[in-house]
Design a protein around this motif. Structure first.
Motif, PDB file in Angstrom:
ATOM      1  N   ALA A 180       0.844  -1.194   0.000  1.00 42.24           N
ATOM      2  CA  ALA A 180       0.000   0.000   0.000  1.00 42.24           C
ATOM      3  C   ALA A 180       0.879   1.243   0.000  1.00 42.24           C
ATOM      4  O   ALA A 180       2.028   1.214   0.462  1.00 42.24           O
ATOM      5  CB  ALA A 180      -0.922   0.008   1.218  1.00 42.24           C
ATOM      6  N   SER A 181       0.317   2.328  -0.497  1.00 40.37           N
ATOM      7  CA  SER A 181       0.971   3.639  -0.467  1.00 40.37           C
ATOM      8  C   SER A 181      -0.032   4.656   0.059  1.00 40.37           C
ATOM      9  O   SER A 181      -1.180   4.682  -0.403  1.00 40.37           O
ATOM     10  CB  SER A 181       1.436   4.054  -1.865  1.00 40.37           C
ATOM     11  N   HIS A 182       0.390   5.471   1.002  1.00 40.53           N
ATOM     12  CA  HIS A 182      -0.468   6.505   1.558  1.00 40.53           C
ATOM     13  C   HIS A 182       0.275   7.840   1.592  1.00 40.53           C
ATOM     14  O   HIS A 182       1.494   7.882   1.702  1.00 40.53           O
ATOM     15  CB  HIS A 182      -0.906   6.151   2.976  1.00 40.53           C
ATOM     16  N   HIS A 183      -0.514   8.912   1.530  1.00 37.14           N
ATOM     17  CA  HIS A 183       0.025  10.272   1.585  1.00 37.14           C
ATOM     18  C   HIS A 183      -0.811  11.075   2.574  1.00 37.14           C
ATOM     19  O   HIS A 183      -2.034  11.077   2.490  1.00 37.14           O
ATOM     20  CB  HIS A 183      -0.032  10.906   0.191  1.00 37.14           C
ATOM     21  N   PHE A 223       4.748   0.806   1.281  1.00 34.67           N
ATOM     22  CA  PHE A 223       5.095  -0.310   2.164  1.00 34.67           C
ATOM     23  C   PHE A 223       4.645  -1.615   1.533  1.00 34.67           C
ATOM     24  O   PHE A 223       3.514  -1.725   1.055  1.00 34.67           O
ATOM     25  CB  PHE A 223       4.398  -0.100   3.512  1.00 34.67           C
ATOM     26  N   ALA A 224       5.530  -2.608   1.511  1.00 26.65           N
ATOM     27  CA  ALA A 224       5.198  -3.940   0.993  1.00 26.65           C
ATOM     28  C   ALA A 224       5.579  -4.981   2.029  1.00 26.65           C
ATOM     29  O   ALA A 224       6.729  -5.038   2.477  1.00 26.65           O
ATOM     30  CB  ALA A 224       5.924  -4.205  -0.315  1.00 26.65           C
ATOM     31  N   LEU A 225       4.599  -5.812   2.398  1.00 26.47           N
ATOM     32  CA  LEU A 225       4.842  -6.854   3.390  1.00 26.47           C
ATOM     33  C   LEU A 225       5.785  -7.935   2.873  1.00 26.47           C
ATOM     34  O   LEU A 225       6.655  -8.418   3.601  1.00 26.47           O
ATOM     35  CB  LEU A 225       3.512  -7.501   3.810  1.00 26.47           C
ATOM     36  N   ASP A 226       5.610  -8.336   1.638  1.00 28.31           N
ATOM     37  CA  ASP A 226       6.364  -9.465   1.086  1.00 28.31           C
ATOM     38  C   ASP A 226       7.547  -8.951   0.278  1.00 28.31           C
ATOM     39  O   ASP A 226       7.632  -9.138  -0.936  1.00 28.31           O
ATOM     40  CB  ASP A 226       5.437 -10.336   0.244  1.00 28.31           C
ATOM     41  N   GLY A 227       8.456  -8.293   0.972  1.00 27.33           N
ATOM     42  CA  GLY A 227       9.576  -7.665   0.296  1.00 27.33           C
ATOM     43  C   GLY A 227      10.894  -8.353   0.590  1.00 27.33           C
ATOM     44  O   GLY A 227      10.955  -9.518   0.975  1.00 27.33           O
ATOM     45  N   SER A 228      11.963  -7.577   0.452  1.00 26.28           N
ATOM     46  CA  SER A 228      13.321  -8.104   0.650  1.00 26.28           C
ATOM     47  C   SER A 228      14.122  -7.262   1.626  1.00 26.28           C
ATOM     48  O   SER A 228      15.302  -7.540   1.858  1.00 26.28           O
ATOM     49  CB  SER A 228      14.047  -8.150  -0.694  1.00 26.28           C
ATOM     50  N   GLY A 229      13.503  -6.224   2.170  1.00 27.15           N
ATOM     51  CA  GLY A 229      14.219  -5.311   3.045  1.00 27.15           C
ATOM     52  C   GLY A 229      14.752  -4.096   2.328  1.00 27.15           C
ATOM     53  O   GLY A 229      15.505  -3.306   2.907  1.00 27.15           O
ATOM     54  N   PHE A 281      14.061  -1.673  10.981  1.00 26.67           N
ATOM     55  CA  PHE A 281      12.726  -2.293  10.956  1.00 26.67           C
ATOM     56  C   PHE A 281      12.480  -2.989   9.621  1.00 26.67           C
ATOM     57  O   PHE A 281      12.041  -4.147   9.569  1.00 26.67           O
ATOM     58  CB  PHE A 281      11.679  -1.211  11.212  1.00 26.67           C
ATOM     59  N   ALA A 282      12.776  -2.308   8.523  1.00 25.73           N
ATOM     60  CA  ALA A 282      12.533  -2.872   7.192  1.00 25.73           C
ATOM     61  C   ALA A 282      13.453  -4.052   6.897  1.00 25.73           C
ATOM     62  O   ALA A 282      13.005  -5.093   6.401  1.00 25.73           O
ATOM     63  CB  ALA A 282      12.708  -1.787   6.128  1.00 25.73           C
ATOM     64  N   VAL A 283      14.717  -3.914   7.212  1.00 24.94           N
ATOM     65  CA  VAL A 283      15.681  -4.975   6.920  1.00 24.94           C
ATOM     66  C   VAL A 283      15.372  -6.238   7.724  1.00 24.94           C
ATOM     67  O   VAL A 283      15.340  -7.347   7.185  1.00 24.94           O
ATOM     68  CB  VAL A 283      17.120  -4.489   7.196  1.00 24.94           C
ATOM     69  N   HIS A 284      15.112  -6.084   9.014  1.00 21.14           N
ATOM     70  CA  HIS A 284      14.884  -7.254   9.862  1.00 21.14           C
ATOM     71  C   HIS A 284      13.492  -7.848   9.682  1.00 21.14           C
ATOM     72  O   HIS A 284      13.283  -9.026   9.977  1.00 21.14           O
ATOM     73  CB  HIS A 284      15.176  -6.902  11.320  1.00 21.14           C
ATOM     74  N   GLY A 285      12.557  -7.055   9.177  1.00 15.07           N
ATOM     75  CA  GLY A 285      11.241  -7.588   8.843  1.00 15.07           C
ATOM     76  C   GLY A 285      11.132  -8.042   7.394  1.00 15.07           C
ATOM     77  O   GLY A 285      10.134  -8.641   7.009  1.00 15.07           O
ATOM     78  N   ARG A 286      12.159  -7.724   6.596  1.00 16.04           N
ATOM     79  CA  ARG A 286      12.159  -8.003   5.155  1.00 16.04           C
ATOM     80  C   ARG A 286      10.957  -7.368   4.473  1.00 16.04           C
ATOM     81  O   ARG A 286      10.295  -7.954   3.620  1.00 16.04           O
ATOM     82  CB  ARG A 286      12.255  -9.506   4.869  1.00 16.04           C
ATOM     83  N   PHE A 287      10.685  -6.121   4.874  1.00 12.86           N
ATOM     84  CA  PHE A 287       9.653  -5.313   4.235  1.00 12.86           C
ATOM     85  C   PHE A 287      10.322  -4.343   3.273  1.00 12.86           C
ATOM     86  O   PHE A 287      11.426  -3.866   3.526  1.00 12.86           O
ATOM     87  CB  PHE A 287       8.880  -4.493   5.271  1.00 12.86           C
ATOM     88  N   ASP A 288       9.639  -4.033   2.184  1.00 11.35           N
ATOM     89  CA  ASP A 288      10.091  -2.932   1.329  1.00 11.35           C
ATOM     90  C   ASP A 288       9.411  -1.660   1.842  1.00 11.35           C
ATOM     91  O   ASP A 288       8.195  -1.641   2.048  1.00 11.35           O
ATOM     92  CB  ASP A 288       9.724  -3.181  -0.128  1.00 11.35           C
ATOM     93  N   LEU A 289      10.203  -0.621   2.044  1.00 12.11           N
ATOM     94  CA  LEU A 289       9.685   0.586   2.680  1.00 12.11           C
ATOM     95  C   LEU A 289      10.300   1.825   2.059  1.00 12.11           C
ATOM     96  O   LEU A 289      11.524   1.940   1.951  1.00 12.11           O
ATOM     97  CB  LEU A 289      10.005   0.547   4.180  1.00 12.11           C
TER      98      LEU A 289
END
Length: 199
Positions: A9-12, A24-30, A48-56
């Motif tokens: 999702a993307s929000h502004h 933000f993407a849940l199924d990412g690579s960090g 947060f992004a790297v350890h959760g493997r989220f794209d942010l």
């Protein structure tokens, strides 16, 4: 959950105090690109992004000439909204996540329930009120808004530690790992993980 649905999702959010964009993407690579105007928060969101493997991706402009409060708070609001939208109907998710993360002398724990009942339980006693120019009370503000807008029950416990930077760093790493577990798809599960049939 449909196999082809992208959980992202993307929000502004633009106010008289801040202009915040988050993707933000849940199924990412960090993978992440973060420019909040608050350097310490940039560092924490990267962890947060790297350890959760989220794209942010975060781009924020705020009234940091006053202080960092509005920017940190609004990023929590926007990221929480992205999380809620990315989760969709929540079918197939594990729902619960728990992570312990040590950081040298520190041990932090984050426990999450993707419950649709927002709550923050926050147990952290930092030795100093600031790390660099970042006010440690803003960690609570960020997590509180993330929990409210993401509609999650979020429990954060810093069991011990004496270096404020290490303590907050361990919290954000544990947040990423616990959220990754809670939002991950459980093999063979296609229903909503609740006896009520709804989250």
């Amino acid at each position: 959950m449909s196999e082809t649905r992208m959980r992202q999702a993307s929000h502004h959010r633009k106010t008289g105090e801040t202009d915040v964009k988050v993707a933000f993407a849940l199924d990412g690579s960090g993978a992440c690109e973060i420019d909040s105007g608050v350097p310490f928060l940039d560092h924490m969101l990267h962890l947060f992004a790297v350890h959760g493997r989220f794209d942010l991706n975060v781009k924020a402009i705020g009234d940091t000439h006053i202080d960092d409060h509005h920017t940190v708070e609004d990023i929590g609001i926007v990221l929480g909204g992205c999380l809620r939208e990315a989760l969709g109907d929540k079918r197939g998710i594990r729902r619960y996540g728990n992570a312990f993360v040590p950081m040298d002398e520190t041990l932090a724990q984050v426990v999450i329930d993707i419950s649709n009942r927002p709550h923050l339980e926050y147990r952290a006693d930092y030795p100093s009120r600031e790390t660099g120019r970042f006010q440690t009370e803003l960690v609570h503000e960020f997590l509180d808004k993330l929990a409210i807008e993401g509609r999650i029950a979020l429990h954060v416990i810093v069991h011990y530690g004496h270096n404020t930077h290490h303590m907050i760093e361990a919290v954000f790493k544990a947040l990423g790992r616990a959220l990754r577990e809670a939002t991950s798809i459980e093999p063979g599960r296609t229903d909503v993980p609740s006896s009520k049939g709804l989250l």
